[in-house]
Design a protein around this motif. Structure first.
Motif, short mmCIF file in Angstrom:
data_model
loop_
_atom_site.label_atom_id
_atom_site.label_comp_id
_atom_site.label_asym_id
_atom_site.label_seq_id
_atom_site.Cartn_x
_atom_site.Cartn_y
_atom_site.Cartn_z
N PRO A 224 0.71 -1.19 0.00
CA PRO A 224 -0.15 -0.06 -0.04
C PRO A 224 1.00 1.13 -0.03
O PRO A 224 0.33 2.45 0.01
N THR A 225 2.10 1.08 0.00
CA THR A 225 2.86 2.38 0.07
C THR A 225 3.37 2.83 -1.28
O THR A 225 3.90 3.71 -1.70
N LEU A 226 2.96 1.79 -2.47
CA LEU A 226 3.21 2.21 -3.60
C LEU A 226 2.32 3.54 -3.96
O LEU A 226 1.36 3.70 -3.64
N THR A 227 3.11 4.32 -4.93
CA THR A 227 2.35 5.44 -5.56
C THR A 227 1.99 5.29 -6.95
O THR A 227 1.21 4.28 -7.27
N TRP A 228 2.59 5.83 -7.91
CA TRP A 228 2.19 5.74 -9.34
C TRP A 228 2.62 4.38 -10.25
O TRP A 228 3.96 4.35 -9.69
N GLN A 229 1.76 3.79 -10.48
CA GLN A 229 2.37 2.60 -11.38
C GLN A 229 1.93 2.92 -12.77
O GLN A 229 0.87 3.66 -13.03
N TYR A 230 2.69 2.44 -13.71
CA TYR A 230 2.47 2.86 -15.26
C TYR A 230 3.11 1.90 -15.99
O TYR A 230 3.97 1.06 -15.97
N PHE A 231 2.58 2.30 -17.50
CA PHE A 231 3.14 1.59 -18.39
C PHE A 231 3.11 2.59 -19.63
O PHE A 231 2.30 3.18 -20.10
N TRP A 667 7.21 12.98 11.04
CA TRP A 667 8.08 11.97 11.53
C TRP A 667 7.14 10.75 11.50
O TRP A 667 5.87 10.80 11.37
N THR A 668 7.72 9.64 11.53
CA THR A 668 6.88 8.27 11.48
C THR A 668 6.90 7.54 12.91
O THR A 668 8.13 6.80 13.36
N TYR A 669 6.13 8.00 13.84
CA TYR A 669 5.94 7.40 15.16
C TYR A 669 5.44 5.93 14.83
O TYR A 669 5.71 4.91 15.49
N CYS A 670 4.18 5.97 13.98
CA CYS A 670 3.57 4.66 13.73
C CYS A 670 3.13 4.95 12.23
O CYS A 670 3.06 5.97 11.53
N GLU A 671 3.43 3.85 11.36
CA GLU A 671 3.38 3.84 9.93
C GLU A 671 1.90 3.87 9.51
O GLU A 671 0.95 2.73 9.76
N THR A 672 1.30 4.74 9.14
CA THR A 672 -0.29 5.16 8.99
C THR A 672 -0.54 4.88 7.37
O THR A 672 -1.69 4.85 7.04
N ASP A 673 0.18 4.48 6.51
CA ASP A 673 0.19 4.69 5.19
C ASP A 673 0.05 2.99 4.66
O ASP A 673 -0.14 3.06 3.35
N ILE A 674 0.06 2.09 5.51
CA ILE A 674 0.00 0.53 4.98
C ILE A 674 -1.42 0.28 5.02
O ILE A 674 -1.89 -0.24 3.88
N TYR A 690 -2.52 3.13 19.27
CA TYR A 690 -1.65 2.10 19.42
C TYR A 690 -1.32 1.75 20.79
O TYR A 690 -1.40 0.50 21.53
N LEU A 691 -0.85 2.56 21.54
CA LEU A 691 -0.51 2.51 23.18
C LEU A 691 -1.97 2.11 23.92
O LEU A 691 -1.62 1.52 25.11
N LEU A 692 -3.14 2.55 23.23
CA LEU A 692 -4.33 1.89 24.09
C LEU A 692 -4.86 0.82 23.79
O LEU A 692 -5.58 0.00 24.35
N GLY A 693 -4.11 0.19 22.63
CA GLY A 693 -4.41 -1.14 22.36
C GLY A 693 -5.50 -1.25 21.49
O GLY A 693 -6.14 -2.42 21.00
N LYS A 694 -6.10 0.04 20.81
CA LYS A 694 -7.07 -0.02 19.96
C LYS A 694 -6.71 -0.33 18.65
O LYS A 694 -7.73 -0.57 17.42
N GLU A 695 -5.44 -0.02 18.05
CA GLU A 695 -5.01 -0.33 16.80
C GLU A 695 -3.83 -1.29 16.93
O GLU A 695 -2.69 -0.79 16.60
N PRO A 696 -3.90 -2.48 17.44
CA PRO A 696 -2.62 -3.25 17.53
C PRO A 696 -1.99 -3.57 16.22
O PRO A 696 -0.77 -4.00 16.34
N ASP A 697 -2.66 -3.50 15.16
CA ASP A 697 -1.88 -3.66 13.74
C ASP A 697 -1.04 -2.88 13.49
O ASP A 697 -0.32 -3.03 12.38
N LEU A 698 -1.09 -1.77 13.90
CA LEU A 698 -0.28 -0.55 13.43
C LEU A 698 1.39 -0.89 13.71
O LEU A 698 1.64 -1.38 14.70
#
Length: 1119
Positions: A224-231, A667-674, A690-698
């Motif tokens: 999901p970090t990809l930007t433009w793809q092209y041919f 800065w990147t404390y947590c990766e929100t772009d995935i 993340y610290l509250l455990g609401k987004e453990p997949d971050l």
């Protein structure tokens, strides 16, 4: 007088006489004078006696009182003492960590390698899919197929119906693509204006590439970090994902042609050495020469930093367009290409054409490069541009090129005349080249592109899918859409071949697939907090050019507009890290080595105004499977030491959610772009969830979060302290903002004044990038505090653009000590109005009228309010903080009073520091607005075409192909050329240059100085006193003695470095150490060299004929 004055030289001595010296000299003169000279002595005596004496002890007293009051004000409202105490309290529980640069650089390089590796996998999947689709597709000349044309989507006609190829195409703003409207389920097709969008070749190729849609979507789901793809298709269309609405340029055309892009050209061919031979004999006059110049420029545009080139013009003798490059090849970087274009523009026709000698010279250049291991060591080619070849060249080819035919020869027959077509074609066909006939300006682009397809044959036949990475570039399409964070990027690309056996020997290139990688995203993998206040990371290419560096400045201001610099992507590492004089660092990195290097550097902050002396430790290594090398810098001292604290998540979360607290948004404390669901979160929101455990997949940086929580707890009492001041005490008018920042990017801000009353309305707001933690740097106040003694405040004026100086910032560092080591924990400060500082200063710097002056030698009572005195508060870099004249605040003392500054420099109180800028832009009053791109203005081109239409209307319309004419690079730059040549205005265009400029630093060992400056009929006394525990100096001078005739101003303006011709030549042709690309595809035994071009066809579809006719009419109207 003061008891503890500096050595005599700093009070007078050799640098200027004291009042006593002058009085003694006067007495001696009086004793020797004769009666007829009494009148002259009388005037001298009057001048000397009128000399004002400023008592140094009074100035010293003022400085001491001002220091005390300033410190009380700064410590009270900033809370610096409380913060330092809280850090002292936690010292028993913190752990000191030595930052190991060697381990860190390898770790970050591995992360970058994994990131770039995932992009390469995506591109490979695209290439495989495109080749398979073509393999199983049979060409259908009558194919009818609708597709989403990105120029036409969502476009309705007058009746409200969607136009052909422009159906409804849903678009939604997307955070990942800088909030641009995109469609992540479908791609769109962009077709250049000069290409007929329903041509059978186009339709079949578009139909084939439909298979890429599912791969695009699948790639984006996998990464999901990809930007433009092209041919980019060899037929000219461009398929881009996610689908977008393509915005035409200001002239309503789609000038973008993917085949001109660097990623396409690099992927389609191997590195090459090119010698361009252009005929400038008398027969080439007029439109022929214009076409020839355009052809050369177009060839130059197909070259990159891995290629080498030279240009020869010939008549009855051989002439190098740049005599400096005689007999050699030079790297085809942007600077050299633009230089060649400027020289080509100045070519004039004369004489008779003799090709043989020029051809021999071209072969000699290429042969010498090959024998000496210079140039690309891969493909070699000669480009012959002429209107006819009458001589017999067999002997030349037998001597230099046959039978191996290592050098390909491409021929371009210019003009309508076909008399010599067979000779010209024979040259190409017998030297594995390609012949084209270029009869109009519009033919140039397509015909030049043919040579790339020929050079790609060996690679295509061998099915070598080399992955290429481009140098840094700025996508002009995205630049126009204001997607600023995606501006500077690199592309990874791979060629797509036809795998059909029946066309194998022809080596058919279907196109190139690729994806863009924003360089800011790459550099985020080297987090700022580990590198410290002055540390940074950077990337360079195999040629030593910068991909990413915090000191790279790719844009410049032209009036009110930001524009890319002409050479923004060919800035060498040695031009930024210029202290690396012997290029030890550069050489090691270019060679892909792993190691470290130490340099004493003269750095600067605040737009180069403030020099800093640092010791930088450089660590570097290569990025596997790419042509890149990665480097990082740690500053010796505080930069290589950090501390780690630990608190419970519960305790930390409570303080992390305080309203006065923020963390670095870039800065990147947590990766929100995935995960797309996370993109709506700010970094602070993501960290808390993340610290509250609401987004453990971050995916979060555990060490950074741990330190952020610790800093939140330690700095929490500051919120209560600042609020208590507001509640319990009347805040001094003019005290506006208190702030602090830590290495973890945490900031706390207290606004003592409301936005409506603050003079510093933008300070510490999102637009104030200089004073915030960004991906490139720590805040300015943090960096200045880092180089100042802890607990001692650093004061500096802030120039609010267009408003002058209205406020001052005070900043100091706070530290923590443990295990016998001391590390910088952060910085804390105060922003106050200039009015407040003035009020305090002027109240102190005057003596009451009833002052007892009996023991004072000199002017008494002394007052800065007096018109006879000039009192200034100056900082350690010579900039004025306070003056009676507001317009002087923020300016350099030497610009306003060269006499005092010159004397202080001679006395050693200030030291001059020489600084350099190798990315500067200087004014150029040359008659060209652009040294290289004035050749083909649209109005000039249109006029030429109009003349041609008048004489050859039908033939012109049949042959017209507008691709070259509407190539965006020429169109945009041509406007400047038009204004200069047609309106006869002398435009001072900005061009790349190198400059030197001075900076100044105060020697803190000299606390005070005073002297008298002789200035013709008057003498000026001054006293300068350090303000204790600050970076400030109090200067009191006589106001009425004008020394401007004897002492000119000391400007800070950069001066262009100009080189004499021989030095300039050597610099231009010198070749720095570089690393050649690993692969080369110059030969394949199965190549069908008989496919070498032929006479151009004049058959054209009715629709393209009509489009050309309409566009031609538009061009004529523009003139």
């Amino acid at each position: 007088m003061r008891k503890n004055s500096p050595e005599p030289g700093r009070r007078g001595g050799k640098n200027g006489p004291t009042v006593e010296d002058l009085q003694d000299d006067g007495s001696r003169m009086a004793n020797r004078s004769k009666p007829h000279r009494v009148l002259g002595f009388f005037f001298l005596w009057i001048g000397v006696q009128a000399q004002m004496k400023i008592p140094p002890e009074i100035v010293q007293q003022w400085a001491s009182i001002f220091s005390s009051q300033l410190r009380d004000l700064s410590t009270k409202y900033s809370g610096s003492l409380l913060l330092q105490k809280k850090l002292k309290d936690v010292e028993p529980i913190v752990k000191m960590v030595d930052v190991d640069g060697g381990d860190l650089v390898k770790d970050y390089a591995d992360q970058i390698e994994r990131m770039l590796g995932s992009k390469m996998k995506s591109v490979k999947r695209l290439a495989e899919s495109a080749e398979d689709a073509d393999l199983y597709h049979d060409f259908n000349a009558s194919l009818e197929f609708d597709y989403y044309n990105s120029m036409l989507i969502n476009t309705a006609d007058e009746d409200g119906n969607f136009v052909e190829l422009g159906g409804e195409f849903p678009l939604e703003d997307n955070e990942h693509f800088d909030k641009m409207p995109v469609n992540t389920q479908q791609s769109t097709i962009q077709v250049p204006t000069n290409v007929y969008n329903k041509d059978p070749d186009i339709l079949n190729a578009i139909y084939n590439s439909e298979a890429l849609n599912d791969v695009f979507v699948g790639n984006f789901q996998k990464d999901p970090t990809l930007t433009w793809q092209y041919f980019g298709s060899s037929t000219g269309f461009f398929r881009i994902y996610p689908g977008i609405k393509w915005t035409p340029d200001t002239n309503g055309v789609a000038a973008f042609d993917c085949r001109n892009r660097n990623w396409y050209i690099q992927a389609a061919t191997s590195p090459k050495d090119i010698v361009v031979m252009v005929d400038i004999s008398g027969s080439m006059k007029g439109l022929k020469m214009t076409i020839a110049k355009h052809t050369i420029n177009t060839i130059l545009d197909t070259l990159g930093e891995n290629d080498f080139v030279n240009v020869i013009a010939y008549t009855d003798y051989v002439r190098y367009v740049e005599p400096c490059f005689k007999g050699t090849l030079v790297q085809a970087d942007l600077d050299n290409r633009e230089h060649f274009k400027m020289l080509v523009d100045e070519l004039h026709v004369k004489g008779e054409a003799k090709i043989k000698n020029a051809m021999k010279e071209s072969f000699k250049i290429l042969n010498e490069a090959r024998v000496n291991g210079q140039g690309s060591m891969c493909n070699q080619a000669i480009m012959l541009i002429t209107d006819g070849a009458m001589e017999d060249f067999r002997s030349v080819f037998e001597e230099f090129n046959w039978p191996d035919r290592r050098v390909r020869v491409f021929t371009y027959l210019i003009g309508r005349e076909m008399t010599f077509a067979q000779n010209t074609k024979w040259i190409a066909c017998n030297n594995k080249g390609y012949y084209t006939h270029v009869s109009t300006l519009a033919d140039v682009q397509e015909n030049v592109m043919e040579y790339l397809h020929v050079l790609s044959r060996p690679m295509v036949i061998n099915h070598d899918h080399d992955i290429i990475w481009t140098e840094a570039y700025m996508d002009t399409v995205l630049f126009n859409t204001k997607a600023q964070s995606l501006l500077l990027m690199t592309s990874v690309a791979m060629p797509v071949f036809s795998k059909k056996k029946e066309t194998l020997s022809h080596g058919i290139l279907l196109g190139v697939v690729g994806t863009d990688v924003p360089l800011t995203e790459v550099m985020k993998l080297a987090p700022r907090y580990t590198l410290g206040a002055h540390g940074y990371a950077f990337l360079i290419t195999n040629n030593g050019y910068i991909l990413a560096h915090p000191d790279l400045r790719p844009l410049y201001k032209d009036g009110k507009k930001l524009k890319p610099k002409p050479n923004y992507n060919s800035v060498d590492l040695s031009e930024v890290e210029w202290e690396d004089a012997d290029e030890t660092l550069r050489t090691a990195m270019v060679r892909g080595e792993t190691g470290s290097h130490s340099l004493n550097v003269r750095a600067s902050v605040e737009n180069g105004r403030r020099p800093l002396f640092l010791v930088n430790e450089y660590f570097y290594t290569n990025i596997d499977d790419t042509p890149f090398s990665f480097g990082m810098v740690l500053t010796r001292g505080h930069g290589k030491l950090m501390f780690v604290g630990n608190v419970s998540v519960e305790e930390g979360l409570h303080d992390l959610t305080s309203p006065d607290l923020s963390i670095a948004s870039e800065w990147t404390y947590c990766e929100t772009d995935i995960d797309p669901a996370h993109r709506k979160f700010t970094q602070l929101q993501a960290a808390v969830r993340y610290l509250l455990g609401k987004e453990p997949d971050l995916e979060c940086d555990e060490l950074l979060l741990q330190q952020t929580l610790f800093d939140a707890v330690v700095t929490a009492p500051m919120e209560a302290y600042w609020n208590a001041i507001v509640l319990d005490d009347r805040v001094e008018p003019g005290v506006e903002t208190a702030f602090l920042g830590t290495r973890a990017g945490l900031m706390r801000i207290m606004r003592y004044a409301g936005v409506e009353t603050r003079v510093a309305k933008k300070f510490l707001t999102p637009v104030d990038k200089d004073n915030l933690f960004t991906v490139d740097h720590f805040p300015l106040w943090y960096r200045l505090a880092a180089e100042n003694p802890a607990g001692s405040f650093f004061y500096y004026p802030v120039n609010d653009k267009g408003q002058g100086v209205k406020f001052v910032v005070a900043t100091t560092s706070v530290t923590v000590s443990a295990q016998g080591k001391t590390a910088m924990a952060g910085a804390v400060g105060l922003q106050m109005s200039l009015d407040l500082l003035e009020k305090t200063f002027w109240a102190i710097t005057k003596q009451a009228s009833d002052t007892d002056c009996s023991n004072i030698e000199g002017l008494c009572p002394l007052s800065c309010e007096s018109d006879d005195l000039r009192c200034l508060l100056v900082d350690n870099h010579g900039f004025i903080l306070l003056s009676k004249e507001r317009k002087e605040v923020g300016r350099f003392l030497g610009e306003l009073d060269g006499s005092v500054m010159s004397t202080l420099i001679k006395m050693g109180m200030y030291k001059k520091v020489s600084l350099f800028d190798y990315q500067a832009m200087c004014k150029n009053s040359h008659h060209h607005a652009s040294g290289a791109r004035t050749l083909l203005g649209p109005f000039y081109v249109a006029a030429a075409i109009a003349r041609w239409i008048f004489s050859n209307a039908l033939m012109f319309l049949l042959d017209l192909n507008l691709c070259g004419l509407w190539h965006s690079d020429y169109f945009v730059d041509a406007k400047a050329g038009y204004h200069t040549t047609h309106k006869q205005k002398k435009v001072e265009a900005l061009v790349p240059c190198e400059t030197a400029y001075p900076g100044f630093t105060y020697d803190t060992s000299i606390k005070e100085a005073n002297s008298i400056i002789k200035c013709g009929r008057c003498q000026k006394m001054f006293v300068v006193q350090q303000v204790p525990d600050t970076n400030l100096l109090l200067a009191v001078t006589e106001a009425n003695c004008d020394c401007s005739r004897q002492y000119g101003p000391i400007p800070l303006e950069p001066k262009e470095i100009k080189y004499i011709a021989t030095v300039k030549c050597n610099r231009m042709k010198s070749q720095k150490v570089r690393r050649r690309p690993e692969s080369c595809h110059a030969y394949h035994p199965k190549e069908n060299a008989k496919d070498c071009g032929g006479a151009c066809s004049i058959s054209l579809s009715i629709k393209l004929f009509s489009a050309s006719l309409l566009l031609s009419g538009s061009l004529l109207r523009m003139t």
